[in-house]
Design an enzyme around this catalytic site. Structure first.
Site, PDB file in Angstrom:
ATOM      1  N   ARG A   1      -1.953  15.052  -0.667  1.00 50.56           N
ATOM      2  CA  ARG A   1      -2.197  14.070  -1.640  1.00 50.56           C
ATOM      3  C   ARG A   1      -3.089  13.377  -1.667  1.00 50.56           C
ATOM      4  O   ARG A   1      -4.006  13.694  -0.680  1.00 50.56           O
ATOM      5  CB  ARG A   1      -0.847  13.154  -1.323  1.00 50.56           C
ATOM      6  CG  ARG A   1       0.449  13.669  -1.736  1.00 50.56           C
ATOM      7  CD  ARG A   1       1.730  12.526  -0.910  1.00 50.56           C
ATOM      8  NE  ARG A   1       1.447  11.248  -1.521  1.00 50.56           N
ATOM      9  CZ  ARG A   1       2.081  10.316  -0.736  1.00 50.56           C
ATOM     10  NH1 ARG A   1       2.430  10.500   0.409  1.00 50.56           N
ATOM     11  NH2 ARG A   1       1.868   9.009  -1.416  1.00 50.56           N
TER      12      ARG A   1
ATOM     13  N   SER B   1      -3.788  10.016  -1.356  1.00 53.19           N
ATOM     14  CA  SER B   1      -4.076   8.527  -0.932  1.00 53.19           C
ATOM     15  C   SER B   1      -4.886   8.851   0.404  1.00 53.19           C
ATOM     16  O   SER B   1      -4.943   9.712   0.945  1.00 53.19           O
ATOM     17  CB  SER B   1      -2.687   8.358  -0.359  1.00 53.19           C
ATOM     18  OG  SER B   1      -1.935   8.878   0.677  1.00 53.19           O
TER      19      SER B   1
ATOM     20  N   ASP C   1       8.988  12.935   4.240  1.00 53.26           N
ATOM     21  CA  ASP C   1       8.869  12.940   2.886  1.00 53.26           C
ATOM     22  C   ASP C   1       9.523  14.330   2.375  1.00 53.26           C
ATOM     23  O   ASP C   1       9.723  14.680   1.189  1.00 53.26           O
ATOM     24  CB  ASP C   1       7.598  12.786   2.325  1.00 53.26           C
ATOM     25  CG  ASP C   1       6.965  11.523   2.405  1.00 53.26           C
ATOM     26  OD1 ASP C   1       7.609  10.503   2.497  1.00 53.26           O
ATOM     27  OD2 ASP C   1       5.604  11.647   2.387  1.00 53.26           O
TER      28      ASP C   1
ATOM     29  N   THR D   1       8.928  -4.557   2.125  1.00 56.98           N
ATOM     30  CA  THR D   1       9.172  -2.785   2.717  1.00 56.98           C
ATOM     31  C   THR D   1       9.856  -2.205   1.375  1.00 56.98           C
ATOM     32  O   THR D   1      10.902  -2.838   0.751  1.00 56.98           O
ATOM     33  CB  THR D   1      10.025  -2.896   3.920  1.00 56.98           C
ATOM     34  OG1 THR D   1      10.232  -1.311   4.182  1.00 56.98           O
ATOM     35  CG2 THR D   1      11.391  -3.496   3.896  1.00 56.98           C
TER      36      THR D   1
ATOM     37  N   SER E   1      11.669   0.493   1.989  1.00 55.85           N
ATOM     38  CA  SER E   1      12.767   1.329   2.647  1.00 55.85           C
ATOM     39  C   SER E   1      13.908   0.594   2.900  1.00 55.85           C
ATOM     40  O   SER E   1      14.062  -0.358   3.579  1.00 55.85           O
ATOM     41  CB  SER E   1      12.133   1.763   3.906  1.00 55.85           C
ATOM     42  OG  SER E   1      13.025   2.209   4.804  1.00 55.85           O
TER      43      SER E   1
ATOM     44  N   ARG F   1      14.693   0.227   6.546  1.00 54.70           N
ATOM     45  CA  ARG F   1      14.107  -0.708   7.334  1.00 54.70           C
ATOM     46  C   ARG F   1      14.767  -2.099   6.870  1.00 54.70           C
ATOM     47  O   ARG F   1      14.892  -2.907   7.819  1.00 54.70           O
ATOM     48  CB  ARG F   1      12.678  -1.050   7.106  1.00 54.70           C
ATOM     49  CG  ARG F   1      11.969   0.331   7.638  1.00 54.70           C
ATOM     50  CD  ARG F   1      10.383   0.179   6.941  1.00 54.70           C
ATOM     51  NE  ARG F   1       9.620   1.212   7.627  1.00 54.70           N
ATOM     52  CZ  ARG F   1       8.542   1.934   7.073  1.00 54.70           C
ATOM     53  NH1 ARG F   1       8.212   1.519   5.939  1.00 54.70           N
ATOM     54  NH2 ARG F   1       7.819   2.495   7.789  1.00 54.70           N
TER      55      ARG F   1
ATOM     56  N   ARG G   1       6.121  -1.555  -3.133  1.00 49.63           N
ATOM     57  CA  ARG G   1       5.287  -0.109  -3.182  1.00 49.63           C
ATOM     58  C   ARG G   1       3.927  -0.141  -2.967  1.00 49.63           C
ATOM     59  O   ARG G   1       3.462  -1.357  -2.996  1.00 49.63           O
ATOM     60  CB  ARG G   1       5.533   0.335  -4.598  1.00 49.63           C
ATOM     61  CG  ARG G   1       7.008   0.837  -5.155  1.00 49.63           C
ATOM     62  CD  ARG G   1       7.313   2.236  -4.241  1.00 49.63           C
ATOM     63  NE  ARG G   1       6.294   3.561  -4.250  1.00 49.63           N
ATOM     64  CZ  ARG G   1       6.062   4.171  -5.187  1.00 49.63           C
ATOM     65  NH1 ARG G   1       6.888   4.217  -6.358  1.00 49.63           N
ATOM     66  NH2 ARG G   1       5.129   5.175  -5.179  1.00 49.63           N
ATOM     67  N   GLY G   2       3.143   0.961  -2.975  1.00 53.67           N
ATOM     68  CA  GLY G   2       1.944   0.625  -2.902  1.00 53.67           C
ATOM     69  C   GLY G   2       1.214   1.369  -1.832  1.00 53.67           C
ATOM     70  O   GLY G   2       2.059   1.855  -0.704  1.00 53.67           O
TER      71      GLY G   2
ATOM     72  N   VAL H   1      -1.435   1.580   1.784  1.00 52.76           N
ATOM     73  CA  VAL H   1      -1.289   0.677   2.925  1.00 52.76           C
ATOM     74  C   VAL H   1      -2.264  -0.769   2.672  1.00 52.76           C
ATOM     75  O   VAL H   1      -1.797  -1.742   2.959  1.00 52.76           O
ATOM     76  CB  VAL H   1      -2.035   1.415   4.258  1.00 52.76           C
ATOM     77  CG1 VAL H   1      -2.633   0.296   5.262  1.00 52.76           C
ATOM     78  CG2 VAL H   1      -1.019   2.301   4.886  1.00 52.76           C
TER      79      VAL H   1
ATOM     80  N   THR I   1      -2.520  -1.905  -0.336  1.00 48.80           N
ATOM     81  CA  THR I   1      -1.820  -2.668  -1.276  1.00 48.80           C
ATOM     82  C   THR I   1      -0.650  -3.638  -0.342  1.00 48.80           C
ATOM     83  O   THR I   1      -0.545  -5.031  -0.733  1.00 48.80           O
ATOM     84  CB  THR I   1      -1.137  -1.945  -2.156  1.00 48.80           C
ATOM     85  OG1 THR I   1      -2.216  -1.414  -3.003  1.00 48.80           O
ATOM     86  CG2 THR I   1      -0.443  -2.804  -3.307  1.00 48.80           C
ATOM     87  N   ARG I   2      -0.180  -2.964   0.319  1.00 42.53           N
ATOM     88  CA  ARG I   2       0.898  -3.661   1.190  1.00 42.53           C
ATOM     89  C   ARG I   2       0.253  -4.690   2.027  1.00 42.53           C
ATOM     90  O   ARG I   2       0.899  -5.716   2.189  1.00 42.53           O
ATOM     91  CB  ARG I   2       1.652  -2.539   1.978  1.00 42.53           C
ATOM     92  CG  ARG I   2       2.388  -1.603   0.955  1.00 42.53           C
ATOM     93  CD  ARG I   2       3.297  -0.571   1.794  1.00 42.53           C
ATOM     94  NE  ARG I   2       3.946   0.280   0.899  1.00 42.53           N
ATOM     95  CZ  ARG I   2       5.091   1.061   0.859  1.00 42.53           C
ATOM     96  NH1 ARG I   2       6.003   0.587   2.111  1.00 42.53           N
ATOM     97  NH2 ARG I   2       5.302   1.942  -0.032  1.00 42.53           N
TER      98      ARG I   2
ATOM     99  N   CYS J   1      15.835  10.864   1.302  1.00 45.50           N
ATOM    100  CA  CYS J   1      15.016   9.999   2.213  1.00 45.50           C
ATOM    101  C   CYS J   1      14.937   8.661   1.788  1.00 45.50           C
ATOM    102  O   CYS J   1      14.170   7.886   2.491  1.00 45.50           O
ATOM    103  CB  CYS J   1      13.827  10.890   2.626  1.00 45.50           C
ATOM    104  SG  CYS J   1      12.400  11.145   1.509  1.00 45.50           S
TER     105      CYS J   1
END
Length: 328
Positions: A20, A22, A91, A134, A136, A139, A160-161, A163, A165-166, A253
């Site tokens: 990917r 990212s 994933d 989060t 998830s 979580r 979403r996003g 690391v 972005t978060r 997942c």
């Protein structure tokens, strides 16, 4: 007869590693590329592939988390556009597709979740009304359950996003904290930004969290054998048990399922594997959390049996009713 395998006698071209795009995926794949060069003596080039999960703006639970970051990489493998691919194991769908083999599961990084909060706060120090981001459901379920049982008034916010972005949501003041995987921040060299490592007694990680999966075409037998040198049998046994639990719960997942298998040592000898599992409603009002312990599995089937056994116990305790949000 011509040897067309990537490690064939006349092969001098770099091995093509599908990844990917990212920052985190590139960092993970870069680490694997170095290890593969060490065991094969061959240069490795990264081939960046965009997946549906990277381009979709929807919440993962809505797009059916399982496989959205994986399908495009697997298609490139099957078409022969790349020689092998690196995935975050959490994933990966639990069924292995025809024509591909999971050649190696390297030593696992820290499987825990971590908090990145404003003002260096730990989870327990967050004031009432704090907003924690989060994407998830797993979580959310466990954070909300912990907060309820300890009288903490938190609000979990779906995000979403990547690391950056978060963490940016915290830096900008939009959120008080975000929860991320310790392994990802470690591979990016950003562990210093963590304000709290969340105990697995508080939040069990996603099945396979912290582990990588190295996949290649089943027909590339020489390459698969070379990649197998990177396999860690203890990590593979642990994640096999975790993923068997996930599969037996029939959960993708994006479902609120946490699982962790850890090895228990008696002195220097590792002699038991403990598997813990949790399923919860995302508001934290209801959790089914169980564990089982058995001898360290010596085969894939033994490890999977441990996961299925715990899943059966969890289903008997009502786990199925807590997975209404799941996308199969």
């Amino acid at each position: 007869m011509t040897d067309n395998s990537p490690l064939g006698a006349g092969a001098t071209k770099p091995l093509r590693l599908g990844t990917r795009r990212s920052k985190l995926a590139m960092a993970q794949s870069g680490l694997v590329a170095e290890a593969v060069t060490e065991v094969t003596g061959r240069a490795v080039e990264l081939v960046e592939i965009t997946t549906y999960g990277d381009t979709s703006k929807e919440q993962l639970a809505q797009i059916g988390g399982t496989g959205v970051f994986v399908a495009a990489l697997r298609e490139a493998l099957l078409r022969g556009e790349v020689d092998f691919a690196v995935h975050s194991l959490k994933d990966l769908p639990t069924t292995q597709p025809e024509g591909l083999t999971l050649a190696a599961v390297p030593v696992r990084e820290d499987p825990r979740d971590v908090l990145v909060a404003r003002d260096g706060l730990t989870f327990e120090q967050l004031p009432s009304g704090s907003r924690i981001g989060t994407g998830s459901p797993r979580r959310m379920a466990q954070l909300n359950a912990y907060a309820r049982s300890h009288g903490l008034g938190i609000e979990t916010v779906p995000i979403r996003g990547n690391v950056d972005t978060r963490i940016g949501f915290v830096r900008s003041g939009e959120l008080d904290a975000v929860v991320l995987a310790a392994a990802g921040l470690s591979r990016l060299g950003r562990t210093g930004e963590v304000t709290d490592f969340l105990s697995v007694d508080t939040v069990l990680p996603a099945p396979g969290q912290g582990a990588l999966a190295i996949e290649c075409a089943a027909s590339s037998t020489d390459l698969a054998a070379a990649l197998a040198e990177l396999d860690d049998p203890y990590t593979r046994a642990a994640v096999t048990a975790e993923r068997a639990l996930l599969a037996a719960l029939e959960a993708g997942c994006s479902a609120p399922v946490g699982a962790l298998a850890d090895l228990l040592a008696d002195g220097q000898a590792v002699n038991e594997l403990r598997l813990r599992g949790v399923v919860g409603s995302t508001d934290g009002s209801s959790l089914v959390q169980l564990s089982t312990t058995g001898p360290v599995p010596t085969s894939h089937d033994d490890a999977a049996a441990l996961g299925r056994e715990l899943a059966a116990e969890m289903l008997a305790k009502g786990a199925a009713g807590l997975m209404g949000e799941r996308a199969l």
